[in-house]
Design a protein around this motif. Structure first.
Motif, PDB file in Angstrom:
ATOM      1  N   ASP A   1      -2.873 -10.334 -21.466  1.00 22.02           N
ATOM      2  CA  ASP A   1      -3.431 -10.996 -19.952  1.00 22.02           C
ATOM      3  C   ASP A   1      -2.661  -9.998 -19.001  1.00 22.02           C
ATOM      4  O   ASP A   1      -1.406 -10.619 -18.782  1.00 22.02           O
ATOM      5  CB  ASP A   1      -3.264 -12.528 -19.908  1.00 22.02           C
ATOM      6  CG  ASP A   1      -3.684 -13.050 -18.410  1.00 22.02           C
ATOM      7  OD1 ASP A   1      -4.290 -12.254 -17.826  1.00 22.02           O
ATOM      8  OD2 ASP A   1      -3.442 -14.232 -18.120  1.00 22.02           O
ATOM      9  N   THR A   2      -3.325  -9.404 -18.172  1.00 22.65           N
ATOM     10  CA  THR A   2      -2.497  -8.655 -17.077  1.00 22.65           C
ATOM     11  C   THR A   2      -3.256  -8.994 -15.734  1.00 22.65           C
ATOM     12  O   THR A   2      -2.922  -8.132 -14.665  1.00 22.65           O
ATOM     13  CB  THR A   2      -2.863  -7.166 -17.506  1.00 22.65           C
ATOM     14  OG1 THR A   2      -4.321  -6.863 -17.384  1.00 22.65           O
ATOM     15  CG2 THR A   2      -2.423  -6.666 -18.659  1.00 22.65           C
ATOM     16  N   ARG A   3      -3.990 -10.158 -15.650  1.00 26.74           N
ATOM     17  CA  ARG A   3      -4.453 -10.422 -14.367  1.00 26.74           C
ATOM     18  C   ARG A   3      -3.727 -10.660 -13.375  1.00 26.74           C
ATOM     19  O   ARG A   3      -2.554 -11.272 -13.471  1.00 26.74           O
ATOM     20  CB  ARG A   3      -5.265 -11.606 -14.531  1.00 26.74           C
ATOM     21  CG  ARG A   3      -6.818 -11.587 -15.482  1.00 26.74           C
ATOM     22  CD  ARG A   3      -7.462 -12.867 -15.693  1.00 26.74           C
ATOM     23  NE  ARG A   3      -6.345 -13.972 -15.923  1.00 26.74           N
ATOM     24  CZ  ARG A   3      -6.621 -15.292 -16.227  1.00 26.74           C
ATOM     25  NH1 ARG A   3      -7.607 -15.809 -15.449  1.00 26.74           N
ATOM     26  NH2 ARG A   3      -5.686 -16.090 -16.542  1.00 26.74           N
ATOM     27  N   SER A   4      -3.789  -9.973 -12.263  1.00 28.98           N
ATOM     28  CA  SER A   4      -3.000 -10.107 -10.897  1.00 28.98           C
ATOM     29  C   SER A   4      -3.924 -10.422  -9.768  1.00 28.98           C
ATOM     30  O   SER A   4      -4.813 -10.001  -9.673  1.00 28.98           O
ATOM     31  CB  SER A   4      -2.379  -8.706 -10.617  1.00 28.98           C
ATOM     32  OG  SER A   4      -1.701  -8.713  -9.405  1.00 28.98           O
TER      33      SER A   4
ATOM     34  N   TYR B   1      -9.255  -8.430  -9.472  1.00 30.06           N
ATOM     35  CA  TYR B   1      -9.260  -7.015  -9.986  1.00 30.06           C
ATOM     36  C   TYR B   1     -10.686  -6.489  -9.785  1.00 30.06           C
ATOM     37  O   TYR B   1     -10.952  -5.500  -8.925  1.00 30.06           O
ATOM     38  CB  TYR B   1      -8.801  -6.709 -11.174  1.00 30.06           C
ATOM     39  CG  TYR B   1      -8.670  -5.263 -11.626  1.00 30.06           C
ATOM     40  CD1 TYR B   1      -7.430  -4.806 -11.465  1.00 30.06           C
ATOM     41  CD2 TYR B   1      -9.982  -4.390 -12.164  1.00 30.06           C
ATOM     42  CE1 TYR B   1      -7.468  -3.243 -11.819  1.00 30.06           C
ATOM     43  CE2 TYR B   1      -9.704  -3.243 -12.683  1.00 30.06           C
ATOM     44  CZ  TYR B   1      -8.685  -2.580 -12.491  1.00 30.06           C
ATOM     45  OH  TYR B   1      -8.436  -1.422 -12.778  1.00 30.06           O
ATOM     46  N   THR B   2     -11.700  -7.231  -9.980  1.00 36.38           N
ATOM     47  CA  THR B   2     -13.153  -6.798 -10.022  1.00 36.38           C
ATOM     48  C   THR B   2     -13.900  -7.918  -9.052  1.00 36.38           C
ATOM     49  O   THR B   2     -13.713  -9.114  -9.450  1.00 36.38           O
ATOM     50  CB  THR B   2     -13.913  -6.497 -11.215  1.00 36.38           C
ATOM     51  OG1 THR B   2     -13.129  -5.813 -12.040  1.00 36.38           O
ATOM     52  CG2 THR B   2     -15.225  -6.345 -11.128  1.00 36.38           C
ATOM     53  N   LEU B   3     -14.425  -7.633  -7.943  1.00 32.89           N
ATOM     54  CA  LEU B   3     -15.051  -8.611  -7.239  1.00 32.89           C
ATOM     55  C   LEU B   3     -16.466  -9.239  -7.940  1.00 32.89           C
ATOM     56  O   LEU B   3     -17.032  -8.485  -9.064  1.00 32.89           O
ATOM     57  CB  LEU B   3     -15.804  -7.939  -5.913  1.00 32.89           C
ATOM     58  CG  LEU B   3     -14.358  -7.398  -5.100  1.00 32.89           C
ATOM     59  CD1 LEU B   3     -14.739  -6.309  -3.908  1.00 32.89           C
ATOM     60  CD2 LEU B   3     -13.580  -8.402  -4.650  1.00 32.89           C
TER      61      LEU B   3
ATOM     62  N   THR C   1      -4.790  -2.860  -3.315  1.00 34.81           N
ATOM     63  CA  THR C   1      -5.613  -4.158  -3.870  1.00 34.81           C
ATOM     64  C   THR C   1      -5.142  -3.774  -5.318  1.00 34.81           C
ATOM     65  O   THR C   1      -4.359  -2.656  -5.713  1.00 34.81           O
ATOM     66  CB  THR C   1      -7.145  -3.673  -3.959  1.00 34.81           C
ATOM     67  OG1 THR C   1      -7.361  -2.576  -4.549  1.00 34.81           O
ATOM     68  CG2 THR C   1      -7.625  -3.810  -2.458  1.00 34.81           C
ATOM     69  N   PRO C   2      -5.468  -4.783  -6.270  1.00 31.76           N
ATOM     70  CA  PRO C   2      -4.839  -4.740  -7.644  1.00 31.76           C
ATOM     71  C   PRO C   2      -5.413  -3.479  -8.364  1.00 31.76           C
ATOM     72  O   PRO C   2      -4.289  -2.696  -8.934  1.00 31.76           O
ATOM     73  CB  PRO C   2      -5.811  -5.945  -8.391  1.00 31.76           C
ATOM     74  CG  PRO C   2      -5.669  -6.879  -7.279  1.00 31.76           C
ATOM     75  CD  PRO C   2      -6.055  -6.149  -5.881  1.00 31.76           C
ATOM     76  N   PRO C   3      -6.481  -2.786  -8.185  1.00 31.55           N
ATOM     77  CA  PRO C   3      -6.845  -1.512  -8.661  1.00 31.55           C
ATOM     78  C   PRO C   3      -5.847  -0.352  -8.414  1.00 31.55           C
ATOM     79  O   PRO C   3      -5.639   0.586  -8.951  1.00 31.55           O
ATOM     80  CB  PRO C   3      -8.334  -1.328  -8.416  1.00 31.55           C
ATOM     81  CG  PRO C   3      -9.099  -2.607  -8.272  1.00 31.55           C
ATOM     82  CD  PRO C   3      -7.709  -3.403  -7.501  1.00 31.55           C
TER      83      PRO C   3
END
Length: 584
Positions: free
Chosen positions: A369-372, A463-465, A505-507
């Protein structure tokens, strides 16, 4: 990256000729074909590993992709004359032993400790012309209680007991960070000698149990329960609870209502600087000055640091043992050991040859899990923000609250939860949680006279909208504008003071700094990805399935953005291996 403003230029290193280059680098002797050890990545963890290895007589080379060392601990002049700690922006978790061993003060590290350290202004109508209330916290307990009493006398009385409770837990957990996790594989499958040696890893656990004593169940609840449940047991006022809860969710895609969020809070109270427990501070010259000091420590003893040298492959011999790396230009560099300060995902899914890794291991790494939630915004301003709750002095000089972490949209834990829910729906938060810091309030070298640099650590942003849409310039600027609107409500005139900004942003954080998913910890600080489950269960040490390959970044125990212990512990494992004739 989105950047705008008067006089904006391309990002360049704040110090084009850093001091570490003069000690020993590619400028002296050039790249050799063989070293004892190679470190992938010149972030602060990789640099610490190199510094320790070289001090122990292990000839070490460090390869960094970017034009500047430091990884996320870097100072960059995004806007002319404004020097930003572009990613990481505060220091606390650097271990005292590393600070002393590497002689970082001798090598130029200077710190500005903050007191007070936390400021939470309210958005409210002041009765009878009074300014809105605010909560200012520092090291003076009597003053803290006075501040808290504005919201609750009961909470003011409880706060010293809460602080002592958390201090005791930090004392118990802290020793676990200085040693490798319990080696479960050695206990299960190792030789008798390996099993005996592994017993030493149990000592910190036993010591922690002795410190916590009969209170162990209460402390266990802190680590496993939602932080709101724990804080509700101590306090009744939302401004205090929300302010404390920010440390439980910062950098994490979690809500204050998420089970286990208490550990992240504990992680942030376990730090300290220059003998002051819990202290956080600014680095003179920005976070890049920390990386420079570590690099000087390494190069002074003979380490070689190469920038703009990308490692694309870890080489393995026919027996499955690491024998070096391959650079992007095809250059092969041999070594008996490779330490990777990059993320577990890059190390094992991109650099290491897949045929030599257990299939289950690769699968577990790919599932981390790398969600930020983080979007970092660096802002240049021509004057200090003046908050309704604490108006500026007539001369515009910094006031005590300007040196703090300033928490906006943090009057209530419900606001934090709602911001989190927006991101879960694929939307940037409508009222994002904002941690605003002004390092130039204590370090005027960062900006022109009268001007300041402002760090905005904001969340939550996915990370992705929604709908699978990627971030573009329009979305970046729309979100940054929303953040600025929020700040304007607390500090009218802020938007007019902006000279320029840098939106990450995260990306963007992933692309520029190699942070998977934009995660400052390389993978989430959840209980299933900590201690002997970091990065994955049964592979929690620093030695990896490939003999001679070590993980020394934030994705290894004990996990941190600026703690450096993972690199130190990895070195301790590796040096013993290098000093044996066979390297086994």
């Amino acid at each position: 990256m989105a950047a705008s403003g008067r006089g904006l230029c391309k990002a360049v290193a704040a110090s084009p000729f850093p001091a570490w280059r003069g000690a020993h680098s590619e400028a002296r002797g050039g790249l050799k074909s063989e070293y004892d050890a190679v470190v992938i990545g010149a972030g602060h963890n990789g640099l610490v590993a190199a510094a320790y290895l070289q001090r122990l007589g292990v000839n070490t080379a460090v390869f960094e992709t970017r034009h500047v060392i430091g990884g996320a601990a870097v100072t960059e002049e995004i806007i002319p004359e404004f020097k930003f700690s572009r990613a990481s922006y505060l220091l606390s978790l650097l271990r005292p032993q590393i600070y002393t061993d590497l002689e970082l003060k001798k090598h130029g590290l200077r710190l500005h400790l903050r007191n007070p350290h936390s400021f939470t202004p309210m958005l409210e109508e002041g009765a009878g012309g009074k300014v809105p209330r605010s909560l200012l916290l520092g090291t003076d307990m009597a003053e803290n209680q006075k501040q808290i009493a504005q919201f609750s006398q009961k909470d003011a009385q409880a706060f010293p007991r809460y602080e002592e409770f958390m201090h005791c837990l930090a004392l118990a957990i802290d020793p676990l960070l200085d040693v490798a996790p319990v080696d479960m594989a050695a206990f299960q499958r190792g030789s008798l000698l390996q099993r005996i040696r592994s017993l030493s890893t149990l000592k910190p656990l036993l010591k922690a149990g002795r410190i916590l004593g009969a209170q162990l169940p209460r402390y266990y609840e802190v680590l496993t329960a939602p932080i709101t449940k724990m804080l509700d047991q101590w306090f009744e006022s939302e401004p205090l609870k929300a302010t404390l809860a920010t440390d439980a969710v910062i950098g994490a895609m979690t809500s204050p209502h998420t089970p286990g969020s208490g550990y992240v809070l504990l992680h942030h109270v376990m730090g300290g600087l220059e003998g002051t427990p819990g202290a956080w501070g600014y680095v003179q010259g920005g976070m890049g000055a920390l990386s420079d000091a570590i690099a000087i420590s390494a190069t002074t003893h003979g380490a070689s640091i190469f920038t703009e040298k990308t490692v694309v492959k870890v080489q393995v011999n026919s027996e499955g043992r690491v024998q070096g790396v391959v650079l992007e230009d095809g250059t092969e560099v041999r070594s008996r050991a490779v330490l990777s300060s990059t993320s577990p995902q890059i190390t094992f899914l991109k650099l290491a040859p897949q045929e030599w890794l257990p299939e289950e291991f690769v699968e577990r790494i790919s599932q981390l899990d790398t969600r930020s939630p983080v979007t970092k915004i660096n802002v240049a301003v021509d004057r200090l923000p003046s908050f309704l709750a604490a108006p500026n002095a007539p001369g515009g000089q910094p006031l005590p609250h300007h040196q703090c972490s300033i928490h906006l949209n943090c009057e209530d834990t419900l606001l934090l939860h709602q911001a989190f829910e927006d991101a879960m729906d694929g939307l940037p938060s409508h009222r994002p949680m904002i941690e605003l810091c002004i390092p130039s309030s204590l370090d005027p070298t960062l900006a022109p006279a009268g001007c300041h640099v402002v760090s905005l650590f904001t969340q939550y942003t996915p990370y992705t909208l929604a709908g699978g849409k990627a971030w573009d310039e329009q979305e970046r600027n729309a979100y940054a504008d929303r953040v600025f609107d929020c700040i304007e409500a607390y500090a009218p005139g802020f938007k007019d003071s902006v000279v320029g900004r840098d939106v990450l942003t995260p990306p963007d954080l992933e692309r520029i700094f190699g942070l998977p998913g934009g995660n400052i910890f390389h993978c989430a600080m959840t209980l299933d990805q900590l201690y002997f489950a970091r990065p994955v269960p049964l592979h929690s040490g620093y030695r990896c399935p490939l003999q001679g390959l070590y993980l020394c970044g934030s994705g290894a125990h004990p996990a941190s953005s600026c703690r450096n212990l993972s690199s130190w512990l990895a070195v301790r494992r590796q040096v013993a291996l290098l000093k044996t004739p066979s390297g086994k």
